[in-house]
Scaffold this motif. Structure first.
Motif, mmCIF file in Angstrom:
data_model
loop_
_atom_site.group_PDB
_atom_site.id
_atom_site.type_symbol
_atom_site.label_atom_id
_atom_site.label_comp_id
_atom_site.label_asym_id
_atom_site.label_seq_id
_atom_site.Cartn_x
_atom_site.Cartn_y
_atom_site.Cartn_z
ATOM 1 N N GLN A 1 18.079 -11.177 -12.937
ATOM 2 C CA GLN A 1 19.289 -11.963 -12.699
ATOM 3 C C GLN A 1 20.345 -11.646 -13.746
ATOM 4 N N MET A 2 19.899 -11.445 -14.998
ATOM 5 C CA MET A 2 20.851 -11.117 -16.066
ATOM 6 C C MET A 2 21.520 -9.771 -15.828
ATOM 7 N N VAL A 3 20.746 -8.786 -15.376
ATOM 8 C CA VAL A 3 21.307 -7.463 -15.118
ATOM 9 C C VAL A 3 22.439 -7.559 -14.100
ATOM 10 N N VAL A 4 22.185 -8.269 -13.016
ATOM 11 C CA VAL A 4 23.187 -8.366 -11.950
ATOM 12 C C VAL A 4 24.376 -9.208 -12.404
ATOM 13 N N GLU A 5 24.119 -10.266 -13.177
ATOM 14 C CA GLU A 5 25.229 -11.080 -13.679
ATOM 15 C C GLU A 5 26.111 -10.276 -14.631
ATOM 16 N N ASN B 1 10.761 -25.068 -23.591
ATOM 17 C CA ASN B 1 11.636 -24.134 -24.312
ATOM 18 C C ASN B 1 12.878 -23.938 -23.445
ATOM 19 N N TRP B 2 14.004 -24.480 -23.899
ATOM 20 C CA TRP B 2 15.215 -24.392 -23.079
ATOM 21 C C TRP B 2 16.169 -23.384 -23.685
ATOM 22 N N ASP B 3 16.619 -22.440 -22.858
ATOM 23 C CA ASP B 3 17.592 -21.448 -23.301
ATOM 24 C C ASP B 3 18.981 -21.926 -22.879
ATOM 25 N N PRO B 4 19.795 -22.419 -23.836
ATOM 26 C CA PRO B 4 21.105 -22.973 -23.470
ATOM 27 C C PRO B 4 22.090 -21.947 -22.920
ATOM 28 N N LYS B 5 21.840 -20.669 -23.216
ATOM 29 C CA LYS B 5 22.735 -19.649 -22.680
ATOM 30 C C LYS B 5 22.402 -19.356 -21.212
ATOM 31 N N LEU B 6 21.100 -19.171 -20.943
ATOM 32 C CA LEU B 6 20.687 -18.874 -19.577
ATOM 33 C C LEU B 6 20.543 -20.138 -18.734
ATOM 34 N N LYS B 7 20.493 -21.289 -19.429
ATOM 35 C CA LYS B 7 20.338 -22.602 -18.790
ATOM 36 C C LYS B 7 19.100 -22.659 -17.906
ATOM 37 N N THR B 8 17.977 -22.248 -18.527
ATOM 38 C CA THR B 8 16.691 -22.334 -17.844
ATOM 39 C C THR B 8 15.579 -22.536 -18.866
ATOM 40 N N ALA B 9 14.480 -23.099 -18.390
ATOM 41 C CA ALA B 9 13.275 -23.144 -19.207
ATOM 42 C C ALA B 9 12.716 -21.723 -19.278
ATOM 43 N N MET C 1 12.084 -41.389 -23.579
ATOM 44 C CA MET C 1 12.505 -40.604 -24.740
ATOM 45 C C MET C 1 13.966 -40.207 -24.603
ATOM 46 N N LEU C 2 14.668 -40.280 -25.721
ATOM 47 C CA LEU C 2 16.114 -40.050 -25.704
ATOM 48 C C LEU C 2 16.448 -38.563 -25.715
ATOM 49 N N ASN C 3 17.458 -38.219 -24.923
ATOM 50 C CA ASN C 3 17.960 -36.852 -24.875
ATOM 51 C C ASN C 3 19.424 -36.880 -25.296
ATOM 52 N N MET C 4 19.795 -36.065 -26.271
ATOM 53 C CA MET C 4 21.157 -36.091 -26.802
ATOM 54 C C MET C 4 21.943 -34.816 -26.502
ATOM 55 N N LEU C 5 21.322 -33.892 -25.733
ATOM 56 C CA LEU C 5 21.999 -32.622 -25.454
ATOM 57 C C LEU C 5 21.994 -32.336 -23.956
ATOM 58 N N ASP C 6 23.064 -31.665 -23.493
ATOM 59 C CA ASP C 6 23.087 -31.244 -22.098
ATOM 60 C C ASP C 6 22.518 -29.832 -21.995
ATOM 61 N N ALA C 7 22.605 -29.227 -20.806
ATOM 62 C CA ALA C 7 21.974 -27.931 -20.570
ATOM 63 C C ALA C 7 22.557 -26.809 -21.411
ATOM 64 N N GLU C 8 23.792 -26.989 -21.940
ATOM 65 C CA GLU C 8 24.414 -25.959 -22.768
ATOM 66 C C GLU C 8 24.316 -26.286 -24.253
ATOM 67 N N ARG D 1 15.995 -13.001 -24.345
ATOM 68 C CA ARG D 1 17.031 -12.413 -23.490
ATOM 69 C C ARG D 1 18.390 -13.076 -23.707
ATOM 70 N N GLY D 2 18.413 -14.401 -23.820
ATOM 71 C CA GLY D 2 19.679 -15.090 -24.044
ATOM 72 C C GLY D 2 20.214 -14.867 -25.442
ATOM 73 N N GLY D 3 19.290 -14.674 -26.408
ATOM 74 C CA GLY D 3 19.700 -14.379 -27.783
ATOM 75 C C GLY D 3 20.196 -15.567 -28.577
ATOM 76 N N VAL D 4 19.998 -16.796 -28.063
ATOM 77 C CA VAL D 4 20.430 -17.986 -28.797
ATOM 78 C C VAL D 4 19.207 -18.806 -29.180
ATOM 79 N N VAL D 5 19.418 -19.754 -30.109
ATOM 80 C CA VAL D 5 18.320 -20.595 -30.571
ATOM 81 C C VAL D 5 17.802 -21.448 -29.412
ATOM 82 N N ILE D 6 16.488 -21.444 -29.255
ATOM 83 C CA ILE D 6 15.861 -22.233 -28.191
ATOM 84 C C ILE D 6 15.893 -23.713 -28.565
ATOM 85 N N GLU D 7 16.175 -24.538 -27.579
ATOM 86 C CA GLU D 7 16.219 -25.982 -27.783
ATOM 87 C C GLU D 7 15.028 -26.630 -27.076
#
Length: 902
Positions: free
Chosen positions: A90-94, A176-184, A302-309, A381-387
């Motif tokens: 999906q990343m290649v095509v995007e 393990n959430w990748d905020p760049k790819l917006k997927t687990a 349980m409290l969540n303080m962050l959105d998908a990004e 693949r996303g290259g950002v810190v996993i949340e």
């Protein structure tokens, strides 16, 4: 009639020609309907992938086994295919869309998936073309893809069956959430990197009227992630920590949010670390999630303080101040994030405890935090810190599915080689966590679940079946998520053969016979295949699992693009040929050890191929062609009876090594037979006496070499096989395995081994004493055994030609300087008067001995120094050990040389 070989061995021309021939003629899977099956499936590489050195190792080992079993007459099937690689593809095509100022969300899901299929058809075959260059004899006529219709049907059936059996469920847990790819993403897709960060200390005020035993009205906590305090739900202390026993069950009031959270007792808090108190954010930390559950918080609470990004959103209790909402978790593009603002506000309110550090001059200075290097998870693949992110996902009850695989390995139904990996396998499987199988992507196997307006899920093979479950008139919406690619690849051993349909292939080739994989996917793929194989078929997918090591850089470092030490196997093939690279991989694959790249060794195996090429040319020039028999020819000459026995022993050793998957032992067995026994000795021994018997035996032996070496070096062996004679419709790839129908001849073996021992001893002694190799020397054997008499009598010409000894006297040697050599039980005295300057030679040897002994002692001292071994660079320690071994061997050699001089 043989076809004359060119003088020069050119791997590139041979490899391209033969691979095309094998594939076009269907020789990778010859028609053998009644033959015993032998089946391997390749770990499916990503459809986006290119051949890397790990692939080269993995596929070489598989090809050795498949070619070996094909030669043994089996219906050898090597299943090949690629994985759809959800995120990567999906990343290649995007990225292609981004290059055109376009993006995925400009399309419907169906239209975007159509674009991915277009990319797959145009560009998705790179790695399969590269596997051909390596010589992989896969059944390309049945190439598989995890998104093929029959495979997708198997995936959907497995999901629905698991759901109906209560083994798949939807749950709210941390992923393990990748905020760049917006997927687990899976643990395998997380890379831990050391990052320079900070360790902050804060005061969390105790509720009114509560103090610690020492009178303090607050608890000190420390964290590397201050921003997550916006979603803190507790403070944990160890149940045995006397400092906090009086306040367990009481509360602290969080700065900034004003949230009142409990103080809980939990062994997760280590009294020896920091203040012994730990802030607990169950919605954003895997350890805290477990602490939170033990404290009685349900995941839904349980409290969540962050959105998908990873931007701050309001928590369920509405206590996050408005100024934080919408901020990114970290500083980004020069703009402060939630972390910076939390620290600023805590500093302003007096809740930040400064860190006192000393400058280089010894002066104290106040810092907001203690500098630290922190192991930080990044998406590969996303290259950002996993949340760690609390979200609803689909989970497999891996604990239940793991029970049968654990039992299978424990009772020996599944053998893991090397056995040392069993402990790791059991440790993971017996502590296995629920497996998150949903991914927030468009490309992949869409989860077969539909929801009604109340969020109730209906899981079925089709929308019509789901609608039937829900009832007429109930509006349903399909789940947007797709399945983790490891879920579909877990079905690879059976679904590639047509399961769940009971095809002839399934009946014959499932279970497979062997799986070869890297140890790094033991859990992500191998263990899950065991789970799914048992669940879907009631059978283990294979009885034996071979785990190979990593291929490392020459200095032992792990290869990585960032280090710039990645080796391109295609470049090595261009330089040395595929056969040389393959043989290197096999020869270096020692169970339980990683492989260090060594271009010199690969070059050496290219030289090995050249030596075989030249040996075949020598045979051709002497009228030695192809054999007409699998069985060994009749032989009367000792040298011919000896080489037939050598073939028998080599074949037996090769079979034993491959049965135990000792690839290094197998490669070294055939290497030494070809180089030492056949090329260096047999061809030398028969020179000048190549009669019809010898031609037949030499031609037969060369054929056996081609057959035994073929699994390792398929290209050169097929070329030489074809050039040695007319073999219409009888290519080497489908020839019969070695079957000499002969036994070792003890008398011939003793005779030729004695002759070789004498020749080798004389050559070594000459080299040690600086005597010209061609110098003819007189020899005396005062007390010859019967073997010595008979060998010298029968092989006088060969001894003169090879050992350069003439004449040989069975008598006492004259007085004077001489050297002694031995062959078996027989001692030979070779006079040196007039051959060398004895005094000068002794002086030279003694000087060299003194130098080597001194160096060996110095190195021994260095290596026995623990400081050097532990603190020096590994390459320096390794060089010292190699040098020590060299000088120790030199001491022994020089002492032996001096002893020869008497």
């Amino acid at each position: 009639m043989s076809t004359e070989l060119p003088k020069t061995f050119d791997p590139a021309e041979i490899e391209a020609r033969w691979y095309t021939h094998w594939e076009n003629e269907g020789l990778f899977r010859p028609e053998r309907p009644d033959a015993q099956p032998y089946t391997i499936v390749n770990p499916p590489p990503n459809v986006t992938g290119s051949l890397h050195i790990g692939h080269a190792l993995d596929n070489t080992l598989q090809d050795i086994m498949i070619r070996y079993e094909r030669l043994r007459g089996k219906d050898a099937l090597w299943v090949v295919g690629t994985d759809h690689a959800g995120i990567a593809t999906q990343m290649v095509v995007e990225r292609q869309l981004e290059a055109k100022q376009d993006k995925r969300t400009n399309y419907s899901r169906e239209d975007f998936v159509a674009k991915v299929w277009e990319w797959k058809e145009e560009s998705g075959g790179t790695i399969t073309r590269q596997l051909r260059r390596l010589g992989c004899s896969m059944d390309w006529s049945r190439e598989q893809f995890t998104m093929d219709e029959h495979f997708s049907n198997a995936v959907l059936k497995t999901f629905v069956d698991l759901y109906n059996d209560g083994l798949i469920y939807r749950d709210k847990r941390l992923v393990n959430w990748d905020p760049k790819l917006k997927t687990a993403i899976s643990d395998l897709e997380v890379e831990t990197q050391d990052v320079k960060g900070s360790f902050w200390h804060f005061r969390y005020p105790l509720e009114d009227g509560v103090t610690l035993a020492d009178g303090r009205d607050h608890i000190e906590v420390a964290t590397t992630r201050p921003e997550t305090m916006l979603a803190d739900m507790a403070v944990a202390v160890h149940p045995d920590d006397e400092r906090y026993k009086s306040v367990v069950g009481k509360h602290v009031v969080l700065p900034i949010t004003g949230r009142c959270v409990p103080i809980v007792a939990d062994e997760h808090a280590d009294p020896e670390l920091g203040s012994g108190a730990v802030k607990i954010t169950p919605g954003h930390d895997f350890n805290d999630f477990e602490v939170g559950k033990r404290a009685g918080f349900k995941p839904a609470e349980m409290l969540n303080m962050l959105d998908a990004e990873a931007n701050v959103c309001q928590t369920a209790d509405g206590l996050v101040p408005e100024e934080f909402l919408g901020l990114h978790r970290f500083k980004r593009d020069g703009v402060d994030g939630a972390r910076e603002l939390v620290v600023q506000r805590l500093k302003e309110s007096g809740h930040l405890i400064p860190h006192i550090a000393k400058t280089k001059k010894g002066e104290e200075q106040e810092l907001d935090a203690e500098p630290r290097t922190i192991a930080t998870p990044f998406g590969d693949r996303g290259g950002v810190v996993i949340e760690p992110w609390l979200t609803d996902q689909w989970y497999v009850d891996a604990e239940t599915l793991a029970k049968k695989p654990i039992e299978a390995v424990k009772n020996g139904d599944v053998e893991i080689v090397p056995k040392a990996w069993e402990k790791t396998f059991f440790n993971w499987m017996e502590n296995i966590q629920p497996w998150c199988v949903s991914r927030q992507l468009w490309w992949g196997h869409r989860i077969p679940a539909w929801y009604d307006g109340d969020g109730k899920a209906y899981v079925a093979l089709s929308e019509a079946e789901a609608q039937a479950q829900a009832g007429e008139g109930v509006a349903l919406t399909r789940d947007d998520d797709v399945l983790d690619t490891w879920f579909s690849s877990a079905l690879w051993p059976s679904a590639t053969l047509g399961w769940p349909e009971q095809t002839d292939l399934v009946a014959k080739h499932y279970p497979n016979d062997l799986l070869i994989s890297g140890f790094d996917i033991l859990f992500f793929w191998d263990a899950r295949m065991l789970m799914m194989g048992q669940y879907n078929t009631g059978k283990n997918p294979w009885p034996k699992l071979y785990l190979h090591g990593l291929v490392r850089a020459a200095d032992g470092a792990k290869m990585s693009k960032s280090k710039g030490n990645v080796v391109d196997p295609l470049g090595l093939i261009d330089q040395y040929g595929a056969d040389a690279l393959r043989f290197f991989m096999a020869a270096m694959e020692s169970q339980g050890r990683d492989i260090k790249m060594d271009d010199k060794r690969i070059e050496g195996y290219r030289n090995f191929a050249t030596k075989l090429w030249n040996a075949t040319r020598f045979c051709q020039s002497n009228g030695i062609g192809a054999s007409s028999s699998i069985a060994a020819p009749a032989a009367s000459h000792a040298v011919n009876r000896w080489i037939i026995g050598e073939v028998v022993e080599t074949k037996e050793a090769l079979d034993a090594a491959l049965a135990e998957l000792r690839f290094d032992a197998a490669a070294n067995t055939i290497y030494h037979f070809v180089w030492d026994r056949f090329c260096d000795w047999y061809l030398e021994l028969i020179k000048g006496q190549i009669d019809e018997e010898t031609k037949a035996v030499a031609g037969w032996t060369l054929d056996q070499i081609f057959v035994m070496l073929h699994p390792f070096m398929p290209f050169i062996t097929e070329e030489l096989w074809s050039k040695q004679g007319e073999r219409a419709n009888h290519p080497l790839i489908t020839a019969g395995w070695v079957d000499p129908q002969a036994e070792v001849d003890p008398a011939a073996k003793a005779e030729i081994d004695w002759l070789i021992a004498l020749t080798g001893a004389v050559r070594t002694a000459k080299n040690e004493l600086g005597i010209a190799p061609g110098a003819k020397l007189e020899a005396f054997c005062p007390a010859p055994g019967e073997l010595a008499k008979s060998v010298v009598e029968a092989n006088a010409a060969a001894i003169e030609r090879l050992a350069r000894l003439t004449p040989i006297h069975f008598a006492e040697a004259p007085d004077g300087a001489a050297m002694q050599v031995a062959a078996g039980e027989d001692a030979f005295v070779i006079p040196l008067e007039g051959i060398i300057d004895i005094a000068a030679e002794k002086a030279r040897l003694e000087k060299a001995l003194e130098a080597s002994a001194k160096e060996a002692k110095s190195l021994e001292g260095r290596l026995s120094n623990a400081n050097f071994v532990e603190r020096a660079k590994p390459e320096a320690v390794e060089k010292a050990r190699a040098d020590h071994a060299h000088h120790t061997a030199e001491v022994a050699r020089l002492e032996a040389a001096l002893a020869r001089l008497g």
